[in-house]
Design an enzyme around this catalytic site. Structure first.
Site, PDB file in Angstrom:
ATOM      1  N   GLY A  14      16.403 -21.379  63.992  1.00 34.91           N
ATOM      2  CA  GLY A  14      16.157 -22.811  63.885  1.00 34.91           C
ATOM      3  C   GLY A  14      14.691 -23.202  63.998  1.00 34.91           C
ATOM      4  CG  ASN A  16      12.127 -23.355  58.462  1.00 33.69           C
ATOM      5  OD1 ASN A  16      11.109 -23.769  57.919  1.00 33.69           O
ATOM      6  ND2 ASN A  16      12.444 -22.064  58.492  1.00 33.69           N
ATOM      7  NE  ARG A  72      32.124 -19.648  49.786  1.00 42.44           N
ATOM      8  CZ  ARG A  72      31.547 -18.893  48.836  1.00 42.44           C
ATOM      9  NH1 ARG A  72      31.108 -19.447  47.722  1.00 42.44           N
ATOM     10  NH2 ARG A  72      31.444 -17.605  48.987  1.00 42.44           N
ATOM     11  CG  HIS A 116      14.095 -18.242  48.891  1.00 42.90           C
ATOM     12  ND1 HIS A 116      15.218 -17.586  49.343  1.00 42.90           N
ATOM     13  CD2 HIS A 116      13.388 -17.336  48.173  1.00 42.90           C
ATOM     14  CE1 HIS A 116      15.198 -16.339  48.906  1.00 42.90           C
ATOM     15  NE2 HIS A 116      14.094 -16.159  48.196  1.00 42.90           N
ATOM     16  N   GLY A 150      23.742 -21.728  41.648  1.00 43.92           N
ATOM     17  CA  GLY A 150      23.258 -20.348  41.689  1.00 43.92           C
ATOM     18  C   GLY A 150      22.679 -19.977  43.051  1.00 43.92           C
ATOM     19  CG  ASP A 152      17.866 -18.426  47.075  1.00 42.28           C
ATOM     20  OD1 ASP A 152      18.141 -19.389  47.802  1.00 42.28           O
ATOM     21  OD2 ASP A 152      17.986 -17.248  47.451  1.00 42.28           O
ATOM     22  CD  GLU A 181      10.305 -20.120  55.786  1.00 42.73           C
ATOM     23  OE1 GLU A 181      10.955 -19.486  54.957  1.00 42.73           O
ATOM     24  OE2 GLU A 181      10.547 -20.075  57.014  1.00 42.73           O
TER      25      GLU A 181
END
Ligand code: GRF
Length: 209
Positions: A14, A16, A72, A116, A150, A152, A181
């Site tokens: 965590g 970020n 999911r 990413h 997709g 990334d 980041e």
């Protein structure tokens, strides 16, 4: 001006999330933009340190363990209900290690942001830093992008390069990437909140001044 409401999904440390809490949460993100508020943090891991950071900041938490749902889609329906209840304008994936269902992505298209640790479209997927080192690239970096179906592959919002140390040193590179980041993700959130990120007809993203 209306507050810009953000929920964050995180599976791990965590750092970020912490950068978002420290840099844009409850502060005017830009002189023209609204106040950004992190209104919820969700995780697939009840023990994720990210949840502790949220608690510390007084932000509501939620846990969506994959094992608690039969599919999911069912799990992501629950997450979607939580997002709606929170009145979130933006969903930020900050080290969220679950793939989201295509119906979830479709429902919140243009409102899911991911960070990413590589210069996409190079090195998508897991262990992007390890992939970059193994490939021997001299420059890698960080990408903040919207999420599509997709892995990334969604529209790129911000990128910044990071030089690979010589000789390549994974921990050193990882630290350099993380600190980029921590700047780029909060900045992207502020720009989106201020209405400065728009989609072009070809699906790419324009970041206005
Ligand atoms: C970051 O490197 C991010 O790019 C990737 O997962 C990592 C999460 O780190 N998607 P943290 O949990 O925010 O510290």
């Amino acid at each position: 001006m209306k507050t810009f409401r953000v929920v964050v999904l995180a599976s791990g440390a965590g750092s970020n999330l912490q950068a978002i809490l420290d840099r844009v949460h409850l502060t005017p993100a830009t002189s023209e933009g609204p106040v950004v508020e992190v209104v919820g943090v969700g995780s697939d891991r009840p023990a994720a340190p990210a949840l502790g950071r949220a608690r510390q900041a007084g932000v509501a938490i939620a846990v969506f363990r994959t094992a608690d749902f039969s599919t999911r889609d069912e799990r992501d329906e629950a997450i979607a209900g939580w997002v709606d209840e929170a009145g979130a304008d933006l969903i930020v994936l900050a080290g969220y290690m679950q793939l989201l269902s295509s119906s979830f992505v479709d429902r919140f298209r243009g409102r899911i942001l991911n960070v990413h640790p590589a210069l996409l479209p190079a090195f998508p997927g897991l262990d992007a830093i390890g992939q970059a080192v193994a490939h021997g690239v001299k420059v890698t970096g960080v990408t903040v992008h919207f999420v599509d179906e997709g892995v990334d592959t969604g529209p790129i919002v911000l990128q910044r390069s990071v030089e690979v140390p010589e000789p390549p040193d994974h921990p050193l590179l990882e630290a350099a990437i993380h600190s980029v980041e921590h700047e780029l993700l909060p900045r992207a959130i502020g720009l989106i909140a201020a209405g400065k990120v728009t989609e072009r007809p070809d699906g790419t993203v324009q970041v206005g001044a």
